[in-house]
Design an enzyme around this catalytic site. Structure first.
Site: not given
Length: 132
Positions: A43, A81-83, A86
């Site tokens: 994501f 999920t891309c840190v 996010a």
């Protein structure tokens, strides 16, 4: 009959407000039904909003966050999920909340904050990467 392939999906659209995340979910289910392997879903951009535990759809709406969680549990699919994306959008894990001295966190169960290296690895190791 063709041989099964390994896939990673790249989801850039939010859970609600665009059709891309729902289309990715339906595609994911179809892949699995056809016998392919879905290793992970990455994501990115607004797609990280799929990982928010604070999403509460109306009673008559499809709960896409819960659907991703169920897909992950049933088929051992990693929800990456891309840190960086996010954090910019307020999707925070417990570890990141602690690191940044925040009182709350809201990353949904089953989702994991990771770096872009995870996407790069998928690009190198999966037969197909499909973007939504």
């Amino acid at each position: 009959m063709s041989l099964p392939l390994s896939y990673t999906l790249l989801v850039n659209g939010s859970a609600y407000g665009s059709q891309s995340a729902r289309s990715a979910y339906l595609f994911a289910k179809a892949l699995i039904e056809k016998g392919h392997t879905l290793s992970s879903i990455f994501f990115y951009q607004d797609g990280v909003l799929n990982g928010s535990a604070m999403t509460v759809p109306a009673n008559d709406e499809f709960d896409l966050v819960a659907a991703w969680q169920n897909l992950s549990l049933q088929h051992n699919v990693k929800l990456h999920t891309c840190v960086a994306a996010a954090l910019r959008r307020g999707v925070i894990s417990q570890a990141e909340a602690k690191q940044h001295n925040l009182e709350i966190h809201n990353l949904a169960t089953g989702f994991e904050l990771v770096g872009l290296g995870s996407l790069a690895e998928a690009l190198l190791t999966q037969d197909r990467v499909v973007q939504f």
